[in-house]
Design a protein around this motif. Structure first.
Motif, PDB file in Angstrom:
ATOM      1  N   LEU A 259     -57.839  -8.279 -39.624  1.00 33.46           N
ATOM      2  CA  LEU A 259     -59.251  -8.385 -39.399  1.00 33.46           C
ATOM      3  C   LEU A 259     -60.266  -7.455 -40.266  1.00 33.46           C
ATOM      4  CD1 LEU A 259     -57.263  -6.905 -36.514  1.00 33.46           C
ATOM      5  CD2 LEU A 259     -57.712  -9.195 -36.959  1.00 33.46           C
TER       6      LEU A 259
ATOM      7  N   HIS B   3     -61.609   0.846 -34.311  1.00 33.76           N
ATOM      8  CA  HIS B   3     -61.783   0.204 -33.297  1.00 33.76           C
ATOM      9  C   HIS B   3     -60.234   0.238 -32.517  1.00 33.76           C
ATOM     10  CE1 HIS B   3     -62.728  -0.442 -28.726  1.00 33.76           C
ATOM     11  NE2 HIS B   3     -61.610  -1.524 -29.555  1.00 33.76           N
ATOM     12  N   HIS B   4     -58.732  -0.574 -32.989  1.00 36.53           N
ATOM     13  CA  HIS B   4     -58.290   0.104 -32.418  1.00 36.53           C
ATOM     14  C   HIS B   4     -57.345   0.822 -33.425  1.00 36.53           C
ATOM     15  CE1 HIS B   4     -57.919  -3.979 -30.629  1.00 36.53           C
ATOM     16  NE2 HIS B   4     -58.450  -4.692 -32.351  1.00 36.53           N
TER      17      HIS B   4
ATOM     18  N   THR C 158     -63.213  -3.616 -36.500  1.00 35.63           N
ATOM     19  CA  THR C 158     -62.244  -4.022 -35.471  1.00 35.63           C
ATOM     20  C   THR C 158     -60.667  -2.978 -35.686  1.00 35.63           C
ATOM     21  OG1 THR C 158     -63.017  -6.360 -35.484  1.00 35.63           O
ATOM     22  CG2 THR C 158     -60.475  -5.782 -34.140  1.00 35.63           C
TER      23      THR C 158
END
Length: 97
Positions: free
Chosen positions: A12, A19-20, A16
């Motif tokens: 990823l 963000h997680h 991303t």
């Protein structure tokens, strides 16, 4: 483990993954601390133990079948007859059949 370590393990993009990571940190699942130029991640063990305890069923004492096991087997065979008392469930009072 650093954010860079996490990025290397997944296909990823870095935004991303960031963000997680932020979402997990806001939920209290992980703890992020800054060490120099790095963000170091660790699991919030107390939170994870509480989460696991909510997921796992309560352990019941294991015995030799006991009265409850025998009663449930008898109920399953239709052994309770009119006028007999059946053990209540979920805190309910026993009822006569």
């Amino acid at each position: 483990m650093t954010c860079s370590d996490v990025c290397e393990r997944f296909s990823l993009t870095q935004p991303t993954i960031s963000h997680h990571i932020r979402t997990l940190a806001e939920a209290g699942v992980i703890v992020v601390r800054k060490e120099g130029p790095y963000h170091v991640l660790s699991v919030n063990e107390e939170q994870m133990r509480a989460f696991a305890a909510d997921l796992l069923p309560a352990k019941r004492p294991r015995g030799r079948g006991g009265a409850k096991g025998k009663m449930e087997k008898a109920e399953g065979r239709g052994a309770a007859r009119s006028g007999s008392v059946v053990k209540g469930r979920a805190g309910k009072e026993p009822t006569a059949r």
